[in-house]
Each structure stands twice: as C-alpha cells, then as structure tokens.
Design an enzyme around this catalytic site. Structure first.
Site, PDB file in Angstrom:
ATOM      1  CG  ASP A  25      -2.063  -0.924   1.063  1.00  0.00           C
ATOM      2  OD1 ASP A  25      -2.638  -0.898  -0.031  1.00  0.00           O
ATOM      3  OD2 ASP A  25      -2.382  -1.667   2.005  1.00  0.00           O
ATOM      4  CG  ASP A  62      -7.729  -4.688   2.474  1.00  0.00           C
ATOM      5  OD1 ASP A  62      -7.898  -4.414   1.267  1.00  0.00           O
ATOM      6  OD2 ASP A  62      -7.217  -3.916   3.300  1.00  0.00           O
ATOM      7  CD  GLU A  66      -2.177  15.585   7.195  1.00  0.00           C
ATOM      8  OE1 GLU A  66      -2.279  15.622   8.445  1.00  0.00           O
ATOM      9  OE2 GLU A  66      -2.507  14.602   6.516  1.00  0.00           O
ATOM     10  CB  THR A  68     -12.813  20.455  14.549  1.00  0.00           C
ATOM     11  OG1 THR A  68     -13.549  21.248  13.618  1.00  0.00           O
ATOM     12  CG2 THR A  68     -12.552  21.231  15.814  1.00  0.00           C
TER      13      THR A  68
END
Lengths: 710, 554
Positions: free
Chosen positions: A329, A549, A370, A401
C-alpha cells in the site's frame, strides 16, 4: 489500507490518527547492521533448558526426528554392551557421548521452545479471568468471561478488561493493547468501519463501548497467540517434511554402509564391535542438521514474534521466502502516513514569506501531522522561528476539527485561517472577500499534480482575502528506493497499490522506484491482480486491514493483517502484525528466506563433515589389518580409540556450537541467488569440510593427554 | 612419441570428435522425440505390435508399458536360450542351463550385458544375433524412452501426459539407433572387424593344440554393443579380442560410440526444456567427471610401480599391447562411467587405485555420461537432490527448471539413490558372510573382496563388466546378480517415471534474480561436489577394504 482509507486521507487533514506514527522509519535501519538476525542468545538459556531436554528423551518424542531416533537407539545399544563389559572405559565413554549427542539435540529444541514459553507467560498474565457485563435485552448482568458465547453483547467502560474478541457495535473508546502488542500508546476503537475490532485481554482506558463477541472462549486471538508462541500448535512445514525425508534417506544409506561392514571386515580378518559400529554410524548420519532442524523452525517463528508478527502457520513463514511479488500500500508503507507541506504558493500581491508567516501562525493550533508539517516547512524553508501558542499574547486560537476542517488564530485584529480549499473559500466569501483567480489556478495545478492544496486566508483592515496556497504532498520514506532496488536484486517485484489517480500514482511510483503500480485500486482490482500473478506461478504477499481486504488477504500466499484491522481481515490473513506496520512485509520475506537458508546451510555443513570423520575412523578400524590404510590417518590421531572417540565428541559438541546459529539464523543480506549461493557454499560447504579436521585433531590432542588413554 | 603423449592425444582426438557431433546429434534426437509424424515403417511396426502411438500416457501407463515390454523380452530371451539346442543356427551348441539362461536374459534386457558365459563357446548366431543383438537395440531404446519421459515431465506443465512409450521405443530404435549402428558397423568392418556367417573354422595347430576361430555377425553386434552402452561381447575376450576390436583406431572409435549418445542426450534435454544452457550444465558435470577420472586413471596406470617394474611393463599386464596403457585407461573409464561394461583390458589387472577408479565410476550410478538414457535420468535425479540442498541456501523452496522440489519429489529422488547402494552392499555382504559364495574368488584378501564388490556393483548399476577372477557361473551369483540387475534397472525407472508424473503436473515458478540458476558453472560445480561426496561417503568403507587397501599397500 483500503481505497476507502485513501479517500478519507485526501480530505486534507485526518482526525487524530488512531495510532501514534511510531514506526515511520523504514524498518530494519537499526544501528545493528545485520538486518534480520539477532535474537539474542546466551549460554544461560542452555542451562535452563536442560531439564526439558532430558524429559524429551522419551522415545515417543524422539521418534519424530528419524535421525536422532537412530542415535537414541544407538546410545541404548552401546550402553547395553558397555554393561556387559564394565571394565571397558572406551565403551562407556562412547555411550556417554552418544547420550550427550541426543541430549544436546533436545537442548536445541528446548531452548527454542523456551523462548516462546516466556512470551506465552506474558500473554497469560493478560488473560486473567474477567468478569463480563453482558447485555441481555438492554439489562446488564455480571457473568464470567468464559461463559460468553458468540453474538453476546458486553459493555466495557474505562478500566474494564475486554472479556473476549469482538467488534465494537456502539460507541468509541481508547484501548490499551499493550498486553498483546507491547506498544503503550493507546488506540481508538469505534463502531463501524475498519477500526471496530477489539481483542480480549486488552483494557479500555476511556469512554464506553458495547462489544459483540465474535469468538468462543478458549479460541480467542490471545489463546491462539499463546498456542503459537509456545509451539503447541506447531506442525512440520512442507519444506521441513521434504528435508526430513532426505535426511532419513541419508540415514538409511549410512545404516546400510555400517550394517554391511562386519562381513567385509571379517573377510579382512578383523572383528568390529557393536560400540565401534554405532559410533561410526552416528558420526556419518546427518546428526547436526537432524538435531537442529526443529529448533530452526521454531526459532524462525520466534524471530517473527520478536518483531511482533504472528504467523498462523509455519507454512506461511516458508511461503514468505518464496514470495516473488509484493503488493505494498502506498500510504504508510511507501510514503509517510501523512502528506506534508512542500511549498507555499503566493497569490498576486503577496510574497512567499508572507504566506509562510500566515501559514505558520494559523497552523500552530493544528496538531495534525499535516499542520505540524506546515510549521516545520516555514521554519526550515523560510527561516521562521517556530512560535508557540503561549508566547503570543491575546491570541485567540481556532483549533483544527474535522468538522470545520480549518485552523487559525485571531490576533491583533487579524484573523488568519488555513484549511481545506472549500472551507477556506466559504470562510472568505462569508466575510465578503473575493477569491483571487490565480489562487484557484494554483489549487487546480496542485490537485492535478497529485498534491493536496490548502488555502491560507486572512481578514484584516483590507478585508478578507486569500493569501496563498500550501502544497501538501506525499513524501516517500527515506531509504525506500534502496530497499526496492535490493528487493529487485533478490528477484522480488514490488507493486504499489493506491487509491490515487494514475498520474499521481505514477509520479510517486517513479519517485519511490517500485516496479509497478495499481492506481484507483478497488478491492476487486487487488484480488484480480493477485490472481493474475498467481496464475503465472508467482507467490504474492500483501498487507491489509479492512474488511474488504479480507478476500485478497485470503487469496494471497502471504497475507499480513494489521492488528488495527477488522477481525475479518485478521481471520483471512495468515499473519498478523501487532505493530500494524505495513513496511514490515519486507522483513517478513527476509525472515522466511533466512529460515530456509539456515536449514540448507546446516544440511550442507552436516554432510560435508562426514569426510573428515571417515578419515578419522576408517584407519582406526582397519590399519591393523591393512597397514596401508594407516596412510589415511592424515590427522595423525594418537590411537584408534582416541580417533573414534574424538569423532564422536566432535559430532556431539558441534551441535551445541551451532545452537546459537540455528536460533539466530544465518546472516542474511539481500543479494542475488548466485552470490548468495557462492557465499554460503564457501562458508558452510568448504567450512564444513575443513572444520571437523581441525576440531577432531584438537579433541584428540586433549584426549591423549588423559593418562592411561591413547 | 611416448606412451603418455599418445594417450593424451587420443583423449584430445576423442573429445574433439564428441564435440563435433554433440549439437547435430542432440538436436536431431530432440526432433525425433518431439515430432508428431510417424514414418511408414514405424506405422507398420505399430500395426504389427498392436500399439497406438498417439495415446497420451500418464506415468503409470508409461511404466506398465516399460515393464510389460521388458518382461516379454526376458521371457523371449530365456526361451530362445533354453531351446537353442533344438533350433537351427546353434552351431551345434546345446541349450543353456536355466540359471545361466535367466541371468543372461535379464542381463541383456536390463542393458547390463553381464556375461557369465563365453560367447564363442556357448551361443550360436540365432541367439547372438536374433536374441541378444535385438535386446541391445531395444534395451537402449527403453533407457532413452524413460529419460525422455522425465525430460517431458520437466518441460511440460499442468499435464499428466508423458508421451507414448511405444512411439518412443520404436522411434529410438528406427530413427536413432539403427541408422547410427549401421554406419558404425560399416566403419568397423572397414577397420577389419568380422562380419560373416562363416561358423567355426579350424586354423591349424599352435602350441600343440588345434586352434579354432568363430565367424559371425560381429561388426553389426559390436556397433550396437557400444552405441547402446550394452557391452556384451560376441567373444569372451570382449573388445580385447582382435576380431571385435582389431586396431588402435577401431578402439578409439568404439570408445566414441560408447560416449556419443549419452553425451548428446544432454543437448536433447536442453532443447526439449527450452534452454540449451541447462543441457550444457549437465554436460559440464558429466564431462568433468569423465575427464577427471580418465586423467586419474592414466596417472595411476602410468606412474604406478616405479622404475624397474614400469620398464618391465608391469602396468601392461592385462592390457593389449596394440592399445597400450593410455587407450586402455580411456576405455576402462568410459566403459565403467557409462553402463557399457565392454572391456578392452582386464580391470582386475589394473593397479589397486586403477581398479578402484573403475569401481567408483560404476558406483557413481552410471551418470557421467552414463548409459543411453539412464545416464541422463540418473544425473537429473542427482540434480534434483543437489538443487534441494543448494536451493535452500538461496532462501527459497528449491526448484529445478521452475518445478518445485517438495516432499513427494524428494521422496522419489531419495528412493532412486537408495536402490543401487542397497543392492550392492547387501548382496556383497551376503556373499562375504555366507559359507559358499567366497569359493568363487580367485584371490585372497582385499583383491578377492574387490572381485565380489565389483560383480554386484557392476550388476546393480547395469554395467556388466567383470573384474575377472570371480567365477560367476554358480547358482548363487547367477541368481543374485540377475536380481541385482533386475531391481537395479527397473526400481529406479519406477521412481523416475513417478517423479516425471509429479513434475509434469506442476505449475512452473517463473525465473527471477532470486532463483538458483541451474545453467551456470557454479551449479555444475556444486552438482559435481554433491555427487562425489554422497557417493564417496556411501561406499568409502567398502572401497577402503578393497582397492584402497590394495593401492595404499604399495
């Protein structure tokens, strides 16, 4: 991770991650250079395992290893013969060393198992008897954890130990899973989605959840773990079976060679005693590998456990060595889990420095990765000292938020906001501002290049307006390129799986150096890719955590489920990574290879050893009748008895000497098969030829020092 | 020119000739065994024997055909010998006794050609040409057929189909062995080998007794005797007899015939599995053993016995003066490394080490280059074992040519390598332990032991050469060597075909950088080492008490 997760992440900033990103470093880059290897070993373990080793002398246990069973029978025979002639020191000495050979073999297995036992003890402590608060028709009742059945609903509140494996069906809670993962940071478990699975024996730290039990008592994850690490559930793996057959065949060959020797010797004019024949036989049959074979297998599983990976079967560990395609991934494996700020793009009329300043101020209240990356970029790229919320007086912080998708600060009459493009545009327009055209252009450009744009806006005396754009992009982890190059040299193809569009995927794939990528991947695409690879005879390994998955995890030859994943995923995979670190797949492959290499190396060593033993024993047996054969005594051993005894002693001691190697595994570095073969042949083939010549000579020298012998 | 130089030059000439035909012959055989077409004459044969050459056989069917055909061959040969006295073309020889007839029938059907009789004193042209020579062709063709089945097992995927035994048998005979034997016979006739139906002639008195010589279809039988790695001579003296092998050139040519098909089959293998380099690796291993053993043999035969003994010609005892030490050494090694067993000198007269080399050559299992077909499949089995051990050392489940070597494969390969040591050691031990059999030995001590060891090594490995000295025409040796020959031939074939079936059904694993390359010098070297160590370890005690004791004594 699934396509769904990818999408969720592309919404600018995710909520607080469910786990601390503690494992962002590419694995394996430890200060210790040998990559996989290093399970520590000390001599104390040998001593501690001694009682267990003696218990294993039970013939019902011995018979499982054909080679060692032959030694066991041989020891019995020589002992019986020694009893018939109690004055013969040689018979007793051989018998004693033969018994030691068997004990040493058992010791190796016992030590390997002992390490698992310690692990199991820790797990057992977690599995204390719990009292469950079962919900029946909305009423709570106290029942023992062992009385729970599948489908029961139980309530767990802060401080409660979850009584069994299940799925959260109501509420959200932080859970301490350190009992099984060893990781102290709590994780979030919530109803619905891919983070709903909880494990029995873990402890709820906050809030209240209702859990639907999905396994019967005694079959829970923790029970299975205990079984696995203890080796109770251990079955011989296919390759181990094949190797056992070969060793049994070699044993038969040497049994023939020894059993037919007495008539030959009689013709030559000498009589061979049973003691000598058994000694010769034991020296020739592949005792070294026969003694260590099961320890190697147990230790291989153990090495995985030490890396917090649980293999549900040894078969899976072996398959890992054979893997030729890795599905990785993108997020969390190839790139850091979160996107990072890479550039500040100003709109007309502002400068980069202004954008950087505003971006930094507005991000101080954003604790997401971030947000932090914006602060870091402003500091590193624009020399802006990192400020802290406390040092700015009178500032009113607007925390990030998931609902507002913005963070910012109001200070000195200025309001600064930073956040997802849509939210910030709405904020500016609410305040009567206009969004500059070039801001929209920049947003579009960044989106198209595969990055994520964040807008920075300000409202001050000149009104509300957009200052610039923060370019967030995926950051490929350090060292991944080299890692993939290594894998390529090992003959393993890497395929990156991502929910991104093909263009973005290609950009990252090129940067990371993977061989191929699957963009806009759906679980069905993944499944199809696995089946395509397998149809070509390839073995595929993948990681996954989501319920969707599960089919692919079951289809893959090595399916590693993340412990944070759903119980469906954990059921479908054949390994569970307790750290939930997808990069570990590479290490799993290496451990699988190391397991096979260790077996091959010790088999080669064991067979090569025989040459020297012949040179010790044959002249000792026959030089008296054929003096010419005395010339084969190239080690110049002091006497026939001492020569035979030395060979037997060497044969026993080499097992102990190799126990650490069999537990640690031979050193493994990624390289092509050809180079690896050359290296291992030189060490274990040639080494195996030479070592016993030296060893037997030294033992003979020591024995000849004993008065009355030699 | 000194004898050493002459020997080396002959070795070089032989190698050059073998190299010259390697590619064309190997490629031709690959075409023969993969072609879809049947020649007209082949169609007649299929009609005659009632076989359908286009049926696809799975391994049990293939095995049944091999065993059925061979059983029929044994019965036919047995009856032919038992009835010789009442059939025409017997030259007046009587019928053969049951034990010896059984032994000889088994011996020729198993491609062994162990002879407990003297050809010119027991067998007329009907048995020699109509019985024994026919088996010389078909037993060789059976060997190649089984090898081809194994190669198909390696080359094919996800199928049970190993080809058709009858097609393989007939094609091997019609398209490979017959044409080659025909040309070879012409060459031998040109060298002076007999080819007539003249019967027995009295040729005057020498040394006070009447001297006879036999005529017969010698050249035609000689050609297939070598080409099919059979080894059963028309005359008792085998290739030492001037009518079978008159000149140094015919000697060299016969060695060439012995080696040509087994070596070229490695090419056939390479072509059929789609990688001629795989064939090269197998060839390299075989050639290394062959050259190495020839060199050792020459060294021990030339260098042994210092000074006076050598000048007196001590190492020429038992060797033909017209061939000399060098050529005899090449012949001895070539005939024991293949399953031929023809001899142009007496292996018993070799130095202790020299005799040991011929013994060890056979003990390797007839693989370098081995018998027609049996050499290739024997070597491929050892490759499977070597791949298994070495493959582990590169960290993958071992695979050979993309086929995984799992429990079933290793079990069959292990059973294969167990058969001959078990037969050799058990029968030798019984012969030493029982009261009567030792009476057959001519010599005492280690040399006598070598005689017995050699007999069973030769029989179980389907070689057929004798060490001389041992009187093998007793009920004990006729029966036990026949059993050794039968089991030593057909038990391995069972395992080979079962392995072929198991390999053919597999899905191949693609080659990557992580794959052990089996077409590289490193692998050839590894295979060589594995063979020498495994075989050496198995037989070391026995060898020590025979040839080693003898060789080290001086």
């Amino acid at each position: 991770m699934t396509a769904r997760n990818e999408n969720r992440e592309s919404e600018m900033s995710t909520p607080t991650p469910t786990r601390a990103p503690h494992s962002d470093l590419p694995t394996g880059h430890r200060p210790d250079e040998s990559r996989v290897g290093a399970g520590h070993f000390d001599a104390g373990q040998l001593l501690a395992a001694l009682p267990q080793a003696v218990r294993k002398l039970d013939p019902r246990v011995m018979v499982r290893s054909p080679v060692m069973f032959v030694v066991w029978v041989g020891s019995l025979l020589t002992t019986v013969f020694a009893c018939t002639d109690p004055g013969d020191w040689f018979g007793w000495a051989i018998s004693a060393w033969l018994w030691l050979t068997v004990v040493f073999a058992n010791l190796a297995e016992a030590v390997a198992e002992g390490r698992g036992k310690a692990q199991a003890e820790t797990l057992r402590r977690a599995k204390t008897d719990t009292v469950a608060r079962r919900l029946t028709n909305g009423r709570e009742e106290q029942v023992p954890g062992t009385a729970l059945g599948i489908g029961d609903l139980v309530v767990c509140e802060a401080g409660d130990v979850i009584p069994g494996d299940g799925d959260v069906v109501e509420g959200v809670a932080s859970v301490d899973e350190s009992a099984i993962t060893g990781e102290s940071a709590p994780v979030i478990r919530e109803s619905g989605g891919d983070r709903s699975a909880v494990t029995g024996g873990t402890r709820v730290l906050s809030d209240r959840v209702v859990v639907r039990i999905t396994t019967r008592p005694g079959e829970t994850f923790i029970d299975r773990m205990i079984g696995l690490v203890e080796g109770a559930a251990r079955q011989k793996t296919p390759n181990e079976i094949a190797l056992n057959i070969l060793l049994a065949a070699l044993t038969l060959v040497f049994l023939l060679a020894c059993a037919t020797l007495p008539p030959f010797a009689a013709w030559a004019g000498t009589r061979l005693t049973m003691t000598v024949l058994v000694a010769l036989l034991v020296c020739l049959i592949p005792t070294t590998i026969g003694a260590l074979l099961s320890a190697i297998g147990i230790a291989g599983m153990d090495r995985l456990v030490q890396r917090n990976v649980l293999a549900m079967s040894g078969r899976a560990v072996e398959a890992a060595g054979d893997v030729s395609t890795l599905l990785l991934d993108k997020t969390g494996t190839i790139t850091l889990g979160n996107r990072q700020a890479a550039a500040f793009v100003p709109v007309r009329g502002t400068t980069e420095a202004e954008v950087a300043d505003a971006a930094q101020l507005s991000s101080l209240a954003d604790e997401t990765p971030e947000g932090r990356s914006v602060v870091v970029l402003a500091k590193g790229g624009y020399g802006l000292r990192e400020r802290h919320q406390g040092e700015i007086v009178g500032a009113e912080w607007v925390a990030f938020t998931a609902q507002t998708r913005m963070s910012g600060v109001d200070v000195d009459g200025r309001s600064i906001r930073k956040g997802a493009a849509g939210s910030v545009v709405a904020w500016v327009r609410e305040r009567g501002g206009e969004v500059a055209e070039d801001a929209e252009d920049a947003v579009r450009t960044i989106s198209e290049s595969g990055g994520t744009p964040l807008l920075v806006a300000v409202e001050d005396e000149r009104g509300a307006r957009v200052l610039g754009v923060i370019h967030l992009k995926d950051v490929v982890k350090d060292g991944m390129r080299e890692r993939f190059a290594e894998l390529r040299r090992m003959g393993i193809r890497t395929v990156m799986i991502t929910g991104d569009n093909p263009r973005t995927a290609k950009a990252i794939a090129d940067e990371a150096g993977v061989d191929d990528f699957l963009a806009e991947a759906t679980p069905e695409d993944k499944m199809a890719l696995i089946q395509r690879e397998q149809a070509g005879g390839k073995l595929v390994a993948m990681t996954g955590d989501g319920t969707n998955d599960a089919p692919a995890l079951a289809q893959a030859d090595v399916g590693v489920a993340m412990n944070t994943g759903t119980s469906a995923a954990k059921e479908a995979g054949n390994m569970v990574d307790l750290d939930s670190n997808p990069t570990k797949l590479i290490e799993i492959v290496e451990i699988g290879k190391q397991l096979l290499i260790t077996r091959g190396a010790l088999t080669t060593f064991s067979i090569a050893n025989d040459v020297a033993k012949y040179f010790a024993i044959i002249p000792a047996l026959f030089a008296a009748v054929y003096p010419g054969l005395g010339r084969l005594n190239i080690m110049a051993l002091s006497s026939p008895d001492s020569a035979i005894l030395s060979a037997v002693v060497f044969n026993a001691l080499i097992i102990v000497a190799l126990v650490p190697l069999s537990l640690r595994g031979v050193r493994y570095r990624p390289m092509s098969a050809d180079r690896m073969l050359r290296r291992n042949l030189a060490i274990y083939g040639l080494g195996g030829l030479v070592a016993p010549f030296v060893g037997i000579k030294i033992i003979d020298l020591l024995i000849s020092l004993i008065p009355g012998i030699g | 020119m000194g004898p050493v130089l002459a020997g080396v030059l002959q070795l070089l000439a032989l190698t050059a000739a073998l190299a010259l035909v390697y590619v064309p012959l190997g490629t031709y055989m690959a075409r023969v065994y993969t072609s879809d077409r049947h020649l007209r004459v082949e169609k007649w044969i299929y009609k005659g024997i009632g076989a359908d050459p286009d049926t696809r056989m799975r391994w049990p069917a293939y095995l049944r055909a091999v065993l059925g055909f061979s059983l029929a061959g044994v019965l036919f040969l047995y009856l032919l010998q038992r009835l010789q006295g009442v059939l025409p073309g017997s030259l007046g020889f009587s019928s053969i006794e049951p034990a010896q007839a059984f032994n000889t029938a088994v011996s020729f059907v198993t491609n062994t050609n162990w002879q407990s009789y003297a050809g010119e004193q027991a067998m007329g042209p009907l048995v020699q040409t109509g019985g024994l020579a026919v088996q010389n062709f078909v037993s060789a063709a059976v060997g190649i057929a089984v090898a081809m089945a194994l190669v198909r097992g390696l080359a094919r995927t996800r199928t049970g189909d190993l080809g058709n035994f009858w097609a393989d048998l007939v094609r091997g005979t019609v398209r490979v062995l017959l044409p080659l034997a025909f040309v070879a016979a012409l060459v031998l006739v040109a060298c002076g080998v007999l080819q007539n139906f003249a019967g027995i002639h009295e040729v005057g008195q020498f040394l006070g007794a009447p001297q006879q010589w036999n005529g017969g279809a010698v050249a035609s039988q000689e050609a297939i005797k070598e080409l099919g790695t059979n080894g059963g001579g028309y005359f008792n003296a085998n290739s030492a007899h001037p009518f079978e092998n008159p000149t140094p050139f015919s000697n060299l040519f016969e060695i060439f015939l012995i080696l040509v098909i087994p070596f070229a089959l490695t090419r056939t293998f390479g072509v059929m599995v789609g990688s001629v380099r795989q064939g090269w690796a197998i060839l390299a291993t075989m050639a290394a053993i062959w050259v190495g053993f020839v060199a050792l043999m020459m060294w021990t035969e030339f260098a042994h016995h210092e000074g006076a003994l050598r000048i007196a010609g001590a190492s020429l005892e038992g060797k033909e003066l017209r061939f000399g030490v060098g050529a005899s050494s090449i012949f001895a090694v070539s005939t024991t490394l293949t399953s031929t067993g023809a001899v142009d000198s007496f292996h018993s007269s070799y130095t202790g080490f020299g005799g040991g080399i011929t013994l060890l050559s056979m003990m390797l299992g007839e693989i370098a280059p081995g018998g027609t077909g049996s050499g290739l499949y024997g070597m491929l089995i050892l490759a499977v074992i070597a791949v298994f051990i070495a493959g582990l050392m590169v960290g993958r489940t071992p695979e050979y040519l993309g086929k995984k070597i799992g429990a079933r494969e290793i079990k069959l390969a292990a059973l294969y390598i167990l058969v001959t040591p078990a037969l050799v050691l058990v029968f030798t031990a019984l012969s030493m332990a029982l009261p009567t059999p030792p009476h057959s030995m001519l010599n005492p001590g280690e040399h006598g032991f070598s005689e017995v060891l050699y007999a069973f090594t030769s029989a179980a490995n389907n070689n057929g050469s004798a060490f001389a000295g041992l009187d093998a025409n007793t009920d004990w040796y006729n029966t036990t060597t026949a059993l050794a020959m039968l089991l030593g031939r057909f038990l391995p074939m069972v395992f080979v075909l079962a392995l072929a079936g198991s390999l053919a059904g597999q899905q191949p694993v693609p080659v990557t950088a992580g794959t052990l390359r089996t077409d590289k010098p490193l692998f050839a070297g590894l295979l060589l080492g594995a063979i020498l160590i495994i075989v050496g370890l198995t037989y070391f005690p026995a060898l020590a008490l025979g040839p080693l004791a003898e060789g080290l004594a001086s």
